[in-house]
Design an enzyme around this catalytic site. Structure first.
Site, PDB file in Angstrom:
ATOM      1  N   ASP A   1      -1.210   1.185  -4.080  1.00 21.15           N
ATOM      2  CA  ASP A   1      -2.318  -0.034  -4.453  1.00 21.15           C
ATOM      3  C   ASP A   1      -3.524   0.739  -5.077  1.00 21.15           C
ATOM      4  OD1 ASP A   1      -3.198   0.387  -1.809  1.00 21.15           O
ATOM      5  OD2 ASP A   1      -3.795  -1.637  -1.487  1.00 21.15           O
TER       6      ASP A   1
ATOM      7  N   SER B   1       0.931  -1.183  -0.147  1.00 23.66           N
ATOM      8  CA  SER B   1       0.027  -0.141   0.229  1.00 23.66           C
ATOM      9  C   SER B   1       0.868   1.246   0.163  1.00 23.66           C
ATOM     10  CB  SER B   1      -1.030  -0.108   1.237  1.00 23.66           C
ATOM     11  OG  SER B   1      -1.822   0.877   1.124  1.00 23.66           O
TER      12      SER B   1
END
Length: 453
Positions: free
Chosen positions: A251, A109
């Site tokens: 992401d 992420s």
């Protein structure tokens, strides 16, 4: 023993704590738990074996972890479709659309490039509950997993970039309630998974797109860019005279915004804007918004004034998702920019969030700054304190006593929240108050107490 799964899958320093061996065994364990209970078959292939969809962000370690995870899944008789560099929500969407038994995303992420992570989706593209993750962890650590042989071994194939992205972009456009013609947007893609599909979706919806940090090379993901570093997108909005800026993370399951003057519009403000839009359209189920305990008090005040109830969860979009599903609600999210619209996505989707923000602007003719003024953000100070043992801080009577003292000082005009990070060796100290300097003083005192434990 420390739990392997955090608030968003398994994360760690790639090739140290998150190794190829661990990825291989995680794949086998996930197959043993998720695919064993799935009675569907791979769509359009005629294969009798269950299917797993694997996507990843561009960070360099994703290549080796993808190979290991795919091998672990295939070793348990699961066919694997590699969809390449795609946002987390795109992988969730494809997991559902292809009738897969499970999906997996290899990404850390917003974390820096050396880190990586693996998170799983169950059939239908839904995140896993704690009890399912615990079963996977037990299968990995306690059980001996024996795979099939011969024709029962899974096959691994790779989707074309067009096949992987076309359906997802089409889905995003169908979930956008208004054309975006005339809007100029700067998009910071964080050199991450949305570097292609993000700008494409915004353009096809009608916006004029200026993209920055959209050239991933495996090493530059989240490198002074994206939703955790807003200086570049702010400067670009001002330089181009854009209507707004949008910043994604690595992401692309989150989105933060910048208004035309360069002011940040955070996840709480975005939730307020979209909650009103959905209420006006008759889409806000139960006139209820789901937020976490980290959301600003100003969000509650604004929603109360609008006749919208706010129900709170623990921090983590998985808990927001659980509450959304339990209550049949239609909008939830986090201050960090994770927003979930269950009618259109099974997880947080940053590009969908960006599209819906601009659709509200187009529908009302109002600027983002005008829309965001529905909520007054109270000063909120967050300090991340490195700790050796998060559990020791939780159990500390010294810390709890210090919190009680500071809460008394704040009174009804503020609050204190201490919680361990689910992904890093940190303890988060958050303080809200009507005065920013006072909030910082309280937060710094508490951070000192936590650091001394």
């Amino acid at each position: 023993m420390t739990r392997l799964f955090g608030t968003d899958g398994v994360r760690g320093l790639a090739n140290r704590t998150l190794t190829v061996d661990l990825a291989l065994r995680l794949g086998a364990a996930a197959a043993a738990v998720l695919a064993a209970e799935f009675d569907g078959t791979r769509v359009h292939s005629g294969s009798p074996r269950p299917l797993a969809v694997i996507g990843r962000d561009p960070r360099v370690s994703g290549e080796m972890l993808e190979a290991a995870l795919a091998a672990g899944l295939a070793s348990q008789g699961v066919d694997v479709l590699l969809v390449g560099e795609l946002p987390t929500p795109a992988v969730a969407y494809l997991t559902a659309q292809l009738g897969a038994a499970l999906g997996a995303v290899i990404s850390a992420s917003h974390n820096e490039m050396p880190d990586n992570g693996i998170k799983f989706f169950a059939a239908g593209g839904h995140k896993l509950g704690d009890h399912v993750e615990d079963r996977i962890e037990s299968a990995l650590t306690d059980g001996v997993i024996t795979g099939p042989t011969g024709a029962a071994v899974g096959r691994i194939s790779r989707a074309s970039a067009e096949d992987a992205s076309d359906g997802y972009v089409g889905h995003l456009l169908s979930a956008t309630p208004a054309r975006l013609d005339g809007l100029v947007v700067v998009v910071d893609c964080a050199n991450g998974a949305a570097s292609v599909v993000g700008p494409r979706a915004y353009r096809e919806a009608g916006a004029t797109v200026i993209e920055i940090h959209a050239s991933p090379d495996g090493y530059n993901i989240n490198d002074d860019c994206g939703s955790t570093h807003l200086d570049d997108v702010r400067a670009a909005v001002r330089a181009h005279g854009a209507d707004l800026g949008l910043a994604h993370d690595g992401d692309a399951d989150r989105c933060l915004a910048i208004d035309a003057s360069g002011e940040v519009v955070d996840g709480d403000q975005i939730m307020a804007v979209l909650a009103l839009a959905m209420r006006d359209a008759g889409e806000l189920a139960g006139d209820t918004l789901v937020a976490t305990i980290m959301s600003n008090l100003g969000l509650k005040v604004a929603m109360r004034a609008a006749g919208i109830e706010v129900t709170e969860t623990k921090v983590g979009d998985r808990y927001v998702l659980e509450r959304l599903r339990e209550g049949g609600y239609s909008l939830g999210g986090e201050q960090s920019g994770h927003l979930v619209l269950p009618a259109h996505a099974t997880t947080g989707d940053g590009v969908l969030t960006g599209l819906r923000i601009m659709a509200r602007m187009a529908d009302t003719g109002k600027s983002l700054a005008e829309l965001a003024r529905v909520m007054t953000v109270l000063p909120q100070i967050l300090i991340n304190v490195p700790v050796d043992e998060k559990a020791a801080v939780v159990a500390s009577s010294v810390v709890s006593a210090a919190v009680a003292v500071e809460e008394k000082r704040l009174g009804s005009g503020g609050r204190v929240l201490l919680r361990p990070s689910g992904t890093e060796q940190l303890f988060r100290v958050m303080v809200e108050a009507e005065d920013a300097d006072f909030a910082r003083e309280v937060a710094e005192r508490l951070a000192g107490v936590v650091a001394a434990v």
